[in-house]
Design an enzyme around this catalytic site. Structure first.
Site, PDB file in Angstrom:
ATOM      1  N   ASN A  64     -78.609   5.684  52.545  1.00 54.83           N
ATOM      2  CA  ASN A  64     -77.983   5.243  53.790  1.00 54.83           C
ATOM      3  C   ASN A  64     -78.833   5.759  54.942  1.00 54.83           C
ATOM      4  O   ASN A  64     -79.123   6.945  55.019  1.00 54.83           O
ATOM      5  CB  ASN A  64     -76.556   5.816  53.867  1.00 54.83           C
ATOM      6  CG  ASN A  64     -75.805   5.310  55.086  1.00 54.83           C
ATOM      7  OD1 ASN A  64     -76.312   4.480  55.832  1.00 54.83           O
ATOM      8  ND2 ASN A  64     -74.604   5.800  55.266  1.00 54.83           N
ATOM      9  N   GLY A  65     -79.247   4.856  55.843  1.00 54.68           N
ATOM     10  CA  GLY A  65     -80.092   5.265  56.968  1.00 54.68           C
ATOM     11  C   GLY A  65     -81.317   4.370  57.039  1.00 54.68           C
ATOM     12  O   GLY A  65     -81.410   3.380  56.289  1.00 54.68           O
ATOM     13  N   ARG A  73     -66.358  -0.070  55.855  1.00 55.64           N
ATOM     14  CA  ARG A  73     -67.516   0.292  56.668  1.00 55.64           C
ATOM     15  C   ARG A  73     -68.358  -0.937  57.013  1.00 55.64           C
ATOM     16  O   ARG A  73     -69.203  -0.867  57.900  1.00 55.64           O
ATOM     17  CB  ARG A  73     -68.392   1.312  55.911  1.00 55.64           C
ATOM     18  CG  ARG A  73     -67.688   2.633  55.681  1.00 55.64           C
ATOM     19  CD  ARG A  73     -68.423   3.479  54.670  1.00 55.64           C
ATOM     20  NE  ARG A  73     -69.693   3.975  55.151  1.00 55.64           N
ATOM     21  CZ  ARG A  73     -69.850   5.088  55.859  1.00 55.64           C
ATOM     22  NH1 ARG A  73     -68.801   5.813  56.162  1.00 55.64           N
ATOM     23  NH2 ARG A  73     -71.045   5.475  56.249  1.00 55.64           N
ATOM     24  N   HIS A  90     -68.292 -13.792  92.032  1.00 53.81           N
ATOM     25  CA  HIS A  90     -69.724 -13.577  92.289  1.00 53.81           C
ATOM     26  C   HIS A  90     -70.582 -14.196  91.189  1.00 53.81           C
ATOM     27  O   HIS A  90     -71.644 -13.670  90.872  1.00 53.81           O
ATOM     28  CB  HIS A  90     -70.003 -12.076  92.423  1.00 53.81           C
ATOM     29  CG  HIS A  90     -69.315 -11.453  93.596  1.00 53.81           C
ATOM     30  ND1 HIS A  90     -69.664 -11.723  94.908  1.00 53.81           N
ATOM     31  CD2 HIS A  90     -68.263 -10.597  93.659  1.00 53.81           C
ATOM     32  CE1 HIS A  90     -68.872 -11.047  95.724  1.00 53.81           C
ATOM     33  NE2 HIS A  90     -68.011 -10.358  94.985  1.00 53.81           N
ATOM     34  N   CYS A 106     -73.863   1.123  55.477  1.00 53.92           N
ATOM     35  CA  CYS A 106     -73.985   1.407  54.048  1.00 53.92           C
ATOM     36  C   CYS A 106     -73.008   2.504  53.616  1.00 53.92           C
ATOM     37  O   CYS A 106     -72.742   3.441  54.360  1.00 53.92           O
ATOM     38  CB  CYS A 106     -75.388   1.892  53.708  1.00 53.92           C
ATOM     39  SG  CYS A 106     -76.657   0.736  54.188  1.00 53.92           S
ATOM     40  N   GLU A 124     -62.205  -3.850  77.084  1.00 52.91           N
ATOM     41  CA  GLU A 124     -61.794  -3.561  75.709  1.00 52.91           C
ATOM     42  C   GLU A 124     -61.014  -4.735  75.115  1.00 52.91           C
ATOM     43  O   GLU A 124     -61.188  -5.068  73.934  1.00 52.91           O
ATOM     44  CB  GLU A 124     -60.977  -2.254  75.695  1.00 52.91           C
ATOM     45  CG  GLU A 124     -60.378  -1.872  74.363  1.00 52.91           C
ATOM     46  CD  GLU A 124     -61.402  -1.662  73.238  1.00 52.91           C
ATOM     47  OE1 GLU A 124     -62.615  -1.635  73.512  1.00 52.91           O
ATOM     48  OE2 GLU A 124     -60.971  -1.562  72.082  1.00 52.91           O
ATOM     49  N   TRP A 141     -75.530  -2.578  54.095  1.00 50.30           N
ATOM     50  CA  TRP A 141     -75.451  -3.319  55.363  1.00 50.30           C
ATOM     51  C   TRP A 141     -76.911  -3.510  55.774  1.00 50.30           C
ATOM     52  O   TRP A 141     -77.591  -2.567  56.152  1.00 50.30           O
ATOM     53  CB  TRP A 141     -74.680  -2.490  56.385  1.00 50.30           C
ATOM     54  CG  TRP A 141     -74.332  -3.190  57.652  1.00 50.30           C
ATOM     55  CD1 TRP A 141     -73.300  -4.054  57.858  1.00 50.30           C
ATOM     56  CD2 TRP A 141     -74.989  -3.060  58.917  1.00 50.30           C
ATOM     57  NE1 TRP A 141     -73.269  -4.471  59.171  1.00 50.30           N
ATOM     58  CE2 TRP A 141     -74.305  -3.875  59.836  1.00 50.30           C
ATOM     59  CE3 TRP A 141     -76.098  -2.330  59.371  1.00 50.30           C
ATOM     60  CZ2 TRP A 141     -74.675  -3.989  61.173  1.00 50.30           C
ATOM     61  CZ3 TRP A 141     -76.471  -2.451  60.706  1.00 50.30           C
ATOM     62  CH2 TRP A 141     -75.770  -3.271  61.581  1.00 50.30           C
ATOM     63  N   GLU A 149     -64.678  -9.533  68.701  1.00 48.43           N
ATOM     64  CA  GLU A 149     -64.937  -8.907  67.400  1.00 48.43           C
ATOM     65  C   GLU A 149     -64.206  -9.597  66.253  1.00 48.43           C
ATOM     66  O   GLU A 149     -64.789  -9.844  65.209  1.00 48.43           O
ATOM     67  CB  GLU A 149     -64.404  -7.464  67.412  1.00 48.43           C
ATOM     68  CG  GLU A 149     -65.352  -6.395  67.762  1.00 48.43           C
ATOM     69  CD  GLU A 149     -64.717  -5.025  67.611  1.00 48.43           C
ATOM     70  OE1 GLU A 149     -63.648  -4.773  68.173  1.00 48.43           O
ATOM     71  OE2 GLU A 149     -65.317  -4.202  66.914  1.00 48.43           O
ATOM     72  N   LYS A 196     -68.034  -0.393  60.427  1.00 49.48           N
ATOM     73  CA  LYS A 196     -67.094   0.551  61.045  1.00 49.48           C
ATOM     74  C   LYS A 196     -67.842   1.723  61.669  1.00 49.48           C
ATOM     75  O   LYS A 196     -67.525   2.160  62.766  1.00 49.48           O
ATOM     76  CB  LYS A 196     -66.114   1.052  59.980  1.00 49.48           C
ATOM     77  CG  LYS A 196     -65.052   2.004  60.515  1.00 49.48           C
ATOM     78  CD  LYS A 196     -64.073   1.279  61.395  1.00 49.48           C
ATOM     79  CE  LYS A 196     -63.077   2.212  62.072  1.00 49.48           C
ATOM     80  NZ  LYS A 196     -62.422   1.590  63.219  1.00 49.48           N
ATOM     81  N   LYS A 231     -62.128  -6.700  71.762  1.00 51.11           N
ATOM     82  CA  LYS A 231     -61.249  -6.902  70.602  1.00 51.11           C
ATOM     83  C   LYS A 231     -61.240  -8.372  70.211  1.00 51.11           C
ATOM     84  O   LYS A 231     -61.364  -8.714  69.046  1.00 51.11           O
ATOM     85  CB  LYS A 231     -59.806  -6.453  70.888  1.00 51.11           C
ATOM     86  CG  LYS A 231     -59.557  -4.979  70.958  1.00 51.11           C
ATOM     87  CD  LYS A 231     -59.595  -4.251  69.645  1.00 51.11           C
ATOM     88  CE  LYS A 231     -60.950  -3.778  69.255  1.00 51.11           C
ATOM     89  NZ  LYS A 231     -61.533  -2.614  69.827  1.00 51.11           N
TER      90      LYS A 231
END
Ligand code: M6R
Length: 594
Positions: A97-98, A27, A490, A2, A467, A71, A474, A589, A471
């Site tokens: 926000n929260g 965000r 394995h 948010c 990473e 969000w 995402e 974000k 990427k």
């Protein structure tokens, strides 16, 4: 996550709120809205992008207002769940926000007391609590309402007939933008840069009362002076600068990020002496805590410190650590977070501090919450990172970790000098990769055809494989998994075949021979192999299906060059698949919820 904004001043609020909200889009959000106060409060909101909301609005008079990008946490993205939310009378509006942990109980109480709440959100209890406590004093009513809330509740409230905005900060960022006959609130600096570069960072527990000409901040009932900071980067820095996407721009900024972050630490004249003089306390019993990409930087940091300093390092997901109830008595903790606002990280710091641990933070955001919660902060100088997928901040984190470890390296002065020289050469090596991006784009076209991809690496490049896979998933929505090369046999071998390519990070160090063996085994299962290799590797061109050459650097620094290739590969695959690269679905974000 948010985003919230507020405006009070001598201009019309509507265009300012919409513009400020558009600067918080990075965000991540699913709905948005604004409330403008005049003789009444008018609320405009929907589960749409900011641009779409703006298109539907006529211009509405009012010099005071609040806005929000949501969000979803409590209730699906919809018009009714979008913020701002109002009380029964429609005279009070709130953006938040929260997450309010005790909202169900508060909602039940309010309902029993005759309030009608329309949405599924936790936020809606706030305007109703303010309404409940209002007896002619808006400020007191907000304070009382805040006193009932448990959890994270950064919010701004607005009331008809009140020439002020009242905000509270708890566990999510909030800044005040100080203007001339106008003041602003926002979750983050980019929202305000069109209007002011003077900001106040609020702290947890702060209640701020802002009029067009005055800012008053209280903490525990006492008025306190919060410093006004001057933002030194511009809107230009936070814009695309001719690139098609923020992600590509940010990948291309990496040579500059390495230089700037090094400049932060190393004196040009006597690098080795400067490094040796830069102390960070004992490196023994170290633990690194972080999330997502920053966690991967932490894993590279573990290899760096273990190789150079020869002490064991633990790396944990911040969230897992917070939940575990374990104490890490006597440990030196490093937390890594680009935003400095990730709730999982802040919770981990709280636990560490409660147990008496010393905490070093590595972050990109000056004035962020972690900087205040930690004992020492190492800044990365990446500048604002807008794309949800982290790229340049990861590189900045690696540089900060090299700097942290080098002064304690068990190597002689000549080797230390050599390493510092290599560090300084990294911008040039990264630039070589960027200059060669057309080759990576061509291979990305081939990789884009697959739906599942494995990434493998070994040693210090195992986290690079993690990473690289993060990427890709995402931003391209391709299922990708990172593995230590020797681990594929394995279990994951069951998934190998012509339709499952493997991207292999092959570096000419002590992992070279074993990774060649792994790739031979992978080829025997008919998986196409995309290999990152050094220029002088004459084995991989015959073994791999596709080869991307990477400039040779000291193996210790190989993650820096290898990850740039994997970032570009993910970028071009996502572009090939027509994905919304900068703002991938469902992601935010800055993750300020649990
Ligand atoms: O701001 P932080 O570094 O604490 O963020 C941690 C993660 O949320 C972040 O790295 C996330 O994984 C990114 N989307 C990765 O690209």
């Amino acid at each position: 996550m948010c985003g919230i904004v507020g405006y009070i001043g001598d201009k019309q609020a509507q265009p300012i709120l919409l513009n400020a909200l558009s600067k918080l889009e990075y965000r991540g959000y699913d709905s948005c809205g604004i409330a403008i106060a005049n003789k009444s409060i008018e609320v405009f909101k929907d589960a749409v992008r900011v641009k779409a909301l703006a298109r539907t609005l006529e211009s509405h008079e009012g010099r005071i207002g609040i806005g929000h990008t949501r969000w979803a946490t409590h209730g699906e993205p919809s018009k009714i769940n979008a913020h701002p939310h109002c009380d029964c009378s429609g005279k009070i509006a709130v953006v938040h926000n929260g997450t309010i942990n005790n909202f169900a109980r508060l909602r039940e109480q309010l309902t029993a007391e005759g309030h009608t709440l329309a949405s599924e959100t936790d936020t809606e209890v706030i305007p109703h609590l303010i309404e409940k406590y209002y007896d002619g004093d808006f400020e007191k009513a907000v304070e009382k309402a805040v006193g009932d809330l448990e959890g994270a509740y950064t919010m701004i409230a607005l009331m008809v007939g009140e020439p002020r905005l009242i905000a509270a900060r708890k566990d999510s960022p909030l800044i005040i933008g100080v203007g001339d006959r106008e003041n602003f609130f926002a979750s983050d600096v980019p929202a305000l840069l069109d209007y002011t570069s003077r900001v106040i960072y609020l702290e947890d527990g702060d209640i701020a009362v802002v009029t067009a000409s005055d800012v008053k901040v209280r903490q525990n009932g006492k008025v306190i002076d919060r410093e006004v900071h001057k933002i030194t980067w511009s809107m230009e820095d936070a814009q695309k600068g001719g690139y098609e996407h923020f992600m590509l721009k940010e990948i291309h900024e990496q040579p500059r990020v390495i230089r700037d972050t090094l400049t932060e630490y190393i004196s040009a004249e006597e690098p080795a002496a400067d490094l040796a003089g830069a102390g960070a306390g004992s490196l023994e019993n170290m633990v690194i805590l972080a999330c997502g990409t920053s966690y991967h930087a932490g894993l590279v940091g573990k290899s760096i410190i273990e190789d150079l300093v020869n002490v064991p390092v633990r790396v944990e997901h911040a969230d897992e650590f917070s939940l575990s109830g374990r104490s890490l008595a006597g440990h030196q903790a490093i937390v890594i977070t680009q935003s400095g606002e990730t709730l999982d990280v802040l919770k981990a710091i709280k636990r560490l501090k409660a147990n008496g641990n010393r905490v070093i933070a590595v972050t990109n955001v000056v004035g962020s919450s972690v900087t205040r919660a930690s004992d020492k902060t190492l800044y990365t100088r990446a500048g604002p990172e807008i794309c949800v997928a982290a790229t340049k901040t990861f590189i900045g984190q690696l540089i900060a970790l090299y700097w942290l470890a080098l002064p304690y390296a068990g190597v002689d002065a000549a080797r230390l000098d050599e390493l510092v020289m290599e560090l300084r050469q990294l911008p040039v090596k990264v630039q070589q990769i960027l200059d060669n991006e057309a080759e990576i784009a061509a291979l990305a076209k081939k990789l884009a055809a697959f739906d599942n991809v494995f990434y493998v690496g070994k040693g210090i490049n195992y986290p690079v494989a993690l990473e690289g896979a993060l990427k890709l998933k995402e931003i391209s929505y391709i299922h990708a998994e990172g593995y230590a090369a020797g681990e594929l046999k394995h279990g994951p071998f069951a998934l190998l075949g012509e339709k499952t390519p493997v991207v292999a990070v092959v570096t000419q160090d002590n992992t070279y021979e074993p990774i060649i063996t792994s790739i031979k085994e992978i080829k025997a299962r008919r998986s196409p192999v995309f290999a990152l290799t050094n220029e002088d590797d004459n084995v991989m061109p015959d073994l791999a299906d596709y080869v991307i050459t990477v400039p040779r650097v000291d193996p210790l620094f190989s993650p820096v060059v290898n990850i740039v290739v994997l970032q570009l590969l993910a970028y071009f695959v996502a572009k090939e698949r027509g994905c919304p690269i900068d703002f991938p679905r469902n992601l935010a974000k800055t993750v300020t919820v649990e």
